[in-house]
Design an enzyme around this catalytic site. Sequence first.
Site, PDB file in Angstrom:
ATOM      1  N   ASN A 198      20.170  -2.528  24.137  1.00 47.33           N
ATOM      2  CA  ASN A 198      21.329  -2.767  23.277  1.00 47.33           C
ATOM      3  C   ASN A 198      20.860  -3.365  21.959  1.00 47.33           C
ATOM      4  O   ASN A 198      20.095  -4.338  21.963  1.00 47.33           O
ATOM      5  CB  ASN A 198      22.314  -3.741  23.929  1.00 47.33           C
TER       6      ASN A 198
ATOM      7  N   TYR B 280      22.133  -4.206  17.684  1.00 49.14           N
ATOM      8  CA  TYR B 280      23.205  -4.205  16.696  1.00 49.14           C
ATOM      9  C   TYR B 280      22.744  -4.531  15.278  1.00 49.14           C
ATOM     10  O   TYR B 280      23.224  -3.946  14.321  1.00 49.14           O
ATOM     11  CB  TYR B 280      24.303  -5.200  17.102  1.00 49.14           C
TER      12      TYR B 280
ATOM     13  N   HIS C  69      28.088  -7.133  34.444  1.00 53.27           N
ATOM     14  CA  HIS C  69      28.309  -7.307  33.007  1.00 53.27           C
ATOM     15  C   HIS C  69      29.071  -8.609  32.787  1.00 53.27           C
ATOM     16  O   HIS C  69      30.175  -8.624  32.248  1.00 53.27           O
ATOM     17  CB  HIS C  69      29.077  -6.104  32.441  1.00 53.27           C
TER      18      HIS C  69
ATOM     19  N   ARG D 108      29.354   5.003  30.197  1.00 49.78           N
ATOM     20  CA  ARG D 108      28.797   3.786  30.772  1.00 49.78           C
ATOM     21  C   ARG D 108      29.917   2.770  30.944  1.00 49.78           C
ATOM     22  O   ARG D 108      30.609   2.413  29.972  1.00 49.78           O
ATOM     23  CB  ARG D 108      27.708   3.217  29.858  1.00 49.78           C
TER      24      ARG D 108
ATOM     25  N   GLU E  92      22.332  -7.332  29.303  1.00 51.04           N
ATOM     26  CA  GLU E  92      21.985  -8.398  28.359  1.00 51.04           C
ATOM     27  C   GLU E  92      21.806  -9.755  29.049  1.00 51.04           C
ATOM     28  O   GLU E  92      22.584 -10.690  28.826  1.00 51.04           O
ATOM     29  CB  GLU E  92      23.023  -8.498  27.246  1.00 51.04           C
TER      30      GLU E  92
ATOM     31  N   GLU F 164      23.894   0.396  24.177  1.00 51.87           N
ATOM     32  CA  GLU F 164      24.974  -0.116  23.332  1.00 51.87           C
ATOM     33  C   GLU F 164      24.512  -0.113  21.891  1.00 51.87           C
ATOM     34  O   GLU F 164      23.374  -0.522  21.596  1.00 51.87           O
ATOM     35  CB  GLU F 164      25.376  -1.561  23.691  1.00 51.87           C
TER      36      GLU F 164
END
Length: 1720
Positions: free
Chosen positions: A1475, A1477, A1287, A1242, A1332, A1543
Amino acid sequence: MELAWNIVFVLLSSSPCWAVDWESTWNFIVAAGPLPSDWIQDANPPLSEQGANFTAASLDAHICSQQWTATSGEYLASLHASGVTHYKVFLSWAQLLPTGSSQEPDKNTVQCYRRLLEALHAAQLQPLGVLHHSTLPRQDGTWKSELFPSLFADYALFAFHSFGDLVQVWFTFSDLEAAMEDLPHQESRSSRFQAIFDAHRKVYNIYHENFASQADLKFVNPQVILCVFRRITSFPGFSTINKDQVLTIGFDVSEFLQCPFIFHRRPGSSHGPNSLIRAGRLLIELIELACGLLSCMATLFHWDLPQALQARGGWQARRGGALWTHAPSIRLCDAKLWVTFHEPWVISYELRTEHAASRPASLQSRVAHSILKAHAKAWHYYDRHQRAQQRGQVGIVLNSDWAEPYSAEGEDVAAAERYLHAMLGWFAHPLFVDGDYPASLRTQIQLKNRQCGRAVAQMPAFTEEEKLLLKGSSDFLGLSHYTSRLVKDAQNGSCGPDYDSLRGFSQHVDPRWPQTACPWLRVVPWGLRRLLQFASLEYTKGKVPIYLAANGLPTEGRDLDDSARRDYFKLYVNEVLKAIKLDLVDVRSYIVRSLIDGFEGPSGYNQRFGLHYVDFKDGSRPRTPRKSAYFFSSLIKKNSLEIKKIDRTSQPFIHSLPDTTPLVLGPSEVPSKAKVVWEKFSNQSKFERDLFHHGTFPDDFVWGVSSSAYQIEGGWNADGKGPSIWDNFTHTPGNNVINNDNGDVACDSYNKLEEDLNMLRALRVTAYRFSLSWSRIFPTGTNDSVNKYGVDYYNRLIDGLAASNITPMVTLYHWDLPQALQDIGGWDNSSLIELFDSYADFCFRTFGDRVRFWMTFNEPMYQAWLGYGEGVFPPNVKDPGYGPYRIAHTLIKAHARVYHTYDQKYRPSQKGVISLSLSTHWMEPKSPHLPRDVEAADRALQFNLGWFAHPIFKNGDYPDAMKWKVGNRSELQNLPASRLPSFTEQEKRYIRNTADVFCLNTYSTKVVSHRTPPLQPPSYDSDQERTEEEELSGPPSALHRAVPWGLRRVLNWIKEEYGNKQIYITENGVGLKKSQIEDIDRKFFYKTYINEALKAYSLDGVNLRGYVAWSLMDNFEWLNGYSVKFGLYQVDFNDPNRPRTARTSARYYTEVISNNGMPSSKEDEFLYGEFPKGFIWSAASAAYQIEGAWRADGKGLSIWDTYSHTPLRIANDDTGDVACDSYHKIQEDLVALQNLGVSHYRFSISWPRVLPDGTTRQINEEGLKYYERLIDALMAANITPQVTIYHWDLPQALQNVGGWENDTIIQRFKEYADVLFSRLGTKVKFWITLNEPYVIANLGHGYGTAAPGISFRPGTAPYIVGHNLIKAHAEAWHLYNDVYRPTQGGLISITISSDWAEPRDPSKQEDVEAARRYVQFMGGWFAHPIFKNGDYSEVMKTRIRDRSLAAGLSKSRLPEFTEDEKKRINGTFDFFGFNHYTTILASNLNYANIISSYDADRGVASITDRTWPDSGSFWLKITPFGFRRILNWLKEEYNNPPIYITENGVSERGTSDLNDTVRIYYLRSYINEVLKAIIQDKVDIRGYTVWSLMDNFEWATGFSERFGLHFTNYTDPSIPRIPKESVKLYASVVRCNGFPDPASGPHLCLQAQDIPTTESVTDKQVQFLGLTLDATNAETALYILFSFLIFFLIIGICGLAFTFYKYKVSKKSPSTSQQELSKM
């Protein structure tokens, strides 16, 4: 005298019905009918006038009257409009076939039924034909079971012929029990049942043989009862589920389909099965929790009727009884006591004010009438269908005052009796006597009507059938009682319809009766006994038990010292006891009203009945026990009003007895062998050091809490107590105690013993450590002054602990020396050794039969140093060089003396242990690799801990480190001898091994380094030759930083230094300045410190046997007074009652105790297994972060070029000008991808590299060619490209005209996407429109921490940008879907990011809602419009609109989509790019309305758990569990879309270590959570992408944070990509497509492939020219050196050449040379 009944706790709840999902329209019906009897009575003559054969079964026949037919259409239409699908029609066998023969039907009845059935069809309602309900036709003689099947079959055949064209659903029997009752009782039950079953089977066969082609007969099994209930606005409706496997032959649909329900939604709203099931599960869990711990008395109705039912008349309506049916049928829990109604008199009586002008008496009677019938129906249903299985009881709770005659006159006596009949008998007489109202009550109403010459009131009449149902329909009588009345006859009163005059009495009170906060409630305890006698004689007659279900006293305000309530309970309970013992009344319970303060109707929150005070102004609604709570708790425990004697010989041991031959250890070395602790731990990485460990302690582990006498007891001069040195000190002007606080009252524990015991029981501790006050027992310090009151206090405390199975851990001396002994020199006087032994001997003799764990001294080091060195503690002696050593010498000898006294005189019989509590912080060397710092740290521990531990636990003498340092420094100070006293050999033998266990108090960690201090003045502190600093890694507190890892190390040091002794942590806690209840910092302190103790026990083999928290409650913290709070319980020192309130940390500590540690949950178990075949493995990057070449080949400027070149925006002034230089390193990036073995890559396209000004006016072919080369290289390596269109790197030219705030960008983005689709789409099959968008909108345009750095419109700009981003995405999706998908066949969607949020306090609803809101505002902001309904979530719209209007704006700051836009946005996805985290802890945070920002709108405060491992990013904590939870949230919230994780990764900071342990842990645990989500939770996850392929430019943090699996060496011009160890881990997961189970043997996929060396090029240390350099610097130095060598070599060669040349010249021209020389 003991109370002879069980205490019952009441759980008040509503009981809705629910069941499993329905499967089809046919299987789910909503049925109404038959018409309630009350309505039929309105349309027909009274039942009593219609003959004995007229029953509820025949009601449907009578609704065919002309009056009913006229209104049937409207009624039936309203049912259909409300969602009713079917209508029950009970066919009357007796009326259709009066003789029982099908040859002689009643034609009028047949026509009547047909008209009814036709009316139902006209209203679109399907009839449910019920052949038999209750009554059989007349027979000559009795029915015979053997004849019954044939007769019933004949009747059924007649019914099918007569009505089959109108009825498609038939029931044979509706009430199995009633049918069996109609058959001969002399026959066995089984034969009657067989007859019914045979009848049913015959009918079944007849129908299927003759009528099956017309419809199917439906059956329901009596053994399987499933029900779902929906709100029907205009009429109570019933829903059922008929599944194929279910067969019923007996039960009437009404018998199990009628049930009250309470929903929170508005009337008429629908409730799907999922919402019902969720609500049901919650209620079940609540009730089962209560039922598991307590005996449940569940009340079905406590006054809170749904408003929707009240709107239709409620209990006043003629059909009011139909609102209530068989709620007890719900199998919710193991409740054995069901209450149908609580105090129905109140429900009825309170109508007097609401309907004062509309004949309240009639309304009251009607309500009571409905309630009684509803109760009876519920009781009978439970009796028939639930009792056999649940074995419970159903009753009712009635309230009544006692009525005492105003005088002895007969009229007043009769009036008092009428009062009781009117209040209690109104409901009790029908239920417990004869099924009807009291005759006296009915007579009184008739008398009043005659007196007034008109019908002032009317008592409804029960039918004979209803009387039979009512009589005996209660298994117990519940009584609520509060007060009494003086009742006087008032027969000549007015003709008003008010309650009193109607019943012919007036109410009065005796002015001598004590008043209360309620004007209607006077304290009259003797009335309760008389009421119980009356109820027993009049109603229950000894056959039915009485439960006293409510009794209490109100107060106002906080009033925690509710002595009046406590006295009330004593008086009233004593009257109950008399009724039981003296009057033989069968009373089974005494239930207090109430557990906590609550809403008290018209009084609101002013009147408070609670045992616990509730602060309604505090959002968390904390509960604080009042004095009455402790009294009632004691009463429950004792089941008596008298104190029972305690068995003092059966208390449990919490320790092992000492060895009879203790090990004698030699002196410690300098430094000690315990320095191995630093060797073992000091090289740990932070991640390894702090990683949370799951496990439990041994089963006999001791969990305790601690306090000390002076700090909590108060009563400083009470009952003969003598003054202590702390009393004297705090009363001396000029002392250094903050705020001049003192311990005169402290927590007042001397007077609040029950409160303290209650707290200990609530915490579930197994031990309580407290100290004895020497001056309370011996006021003058000697045994000739015993204070019996002090002794009694400690006896009561110890007995209370023993009764609660809590082991006392008693400290003899905790710093509060009697002042009388200080007056003779205190511990400077050696005679105190003898006096202390005398005091201890008395304590052993007096308390030792119950105390098995003794400590002589608490922290003697502080007593010696602070009291006699620094002089800040009493007795305030400042002698730092001599005093501490002198005092410690005495204390050690005093301890040894007491130890031997116990060992020789008391241990043989008492079998206890004795020790002392020593204290130290952990000492960490500042430089663990410097021997003298390690020696300094070891020396500090010896001066602190070893000072006392070395003599006692080792060899009877001080540690050599102390003796040498003090001795040497004394000699350097020219002193004749060491300032450290010495023990004789005899004393050493006497002292050593005088402790059975090692007791440790510890709080923090200090960082120590060596120093050489001045010799003068002499000081214990200087003798240690060290400096101490704060260890800054932990969070600060009021006194010390929390450094949990130090606890593990100090425990290991003790193990190494003193042998593997049993260790008890006897104090550990944290002091905070704030006094809030929600002490989250303290909770985390205990969580981290206890976990370090767990590591020491389970990983290091430390013999840890107990943990005791400091402290039980806030107290007097010595020089800090009350300014520092250590308590698990908050104490309000501003309140003279000193109320105690449990903090959050108390709940947490109780949880740890209950779990005996921190066990792992099943959720945390690692899952071995494979991902689905075809699962995609990928790695990710982004253009600006890796490409560099910021101005190469025609690339335009991006907003990140501008932002990074703006001062103070990026850490270290880094930029992405070069970054990883991927623009020039396609092959290097390809090798990195091949190292991972991924199938996909990606990456993102740089918008300004393709369109320099952002528009299609200029297309940069060189930029496109770069991406074409990259894609071709990937495909040649069998790696599929995953392309992100945007992005974050917007062309600066577009930003100059407003960027994402200008809605023209929607078209610009579409045009940009069109270029990519057309040029690259034939090779790219996986597109992501935006990465995002949350970051773009909020960080870029709200916080300003990302490009373009806009932060001055935080309340509007983010939402405008978000709005345009969503519309831009939708346009790009439609473009691809409409134009390119047919030929290119790819996928396109968006990538959305979100953290997971857990509530900070899961028990607080506002925190739960805050967590949900956090996720909705972050992930749902963009997901909800795209994946759900085209619009923002309701929570976003509502909150932003409300806050906007509150701030004075005319509309919401959140833009709105048009309906067309919603349709265009909704569903614009092929997958969910996600995504993720990390996780946060969320709590509610209310911002002022004037603050306009995204954060204020969201209203959430976030923190993280200290036990979550850190990363290189401040915002990223390692929380794998959150990944699985948010994936499940996506599944549930958005209907399980295909998810690609685009991600996921972790950062490290400031390291070039290629052994990236943190990343290996992160990836392994996070990817495993994905596997669990797929396999165990069925989440549709299609792929996983790691972030990132290599270290890169990490936005605002520049290059300081490294997320890469490959190390990027920016100091090397070639910028090499060097694999880290995590590459091996990720590559193995990719090869194995998961995690092979090692238990199944070796797996080939786990064998590592050849990957370039992982040796760090920067961390390897080499020696170069006497310098220690890393490899990179050494290489650079070598190049420089080589260059210098080449330079000097060239210079040398040139010089030689020049010399040779000159030489040749001179040979050829000598004259010239001579001439030149002459010139010179």
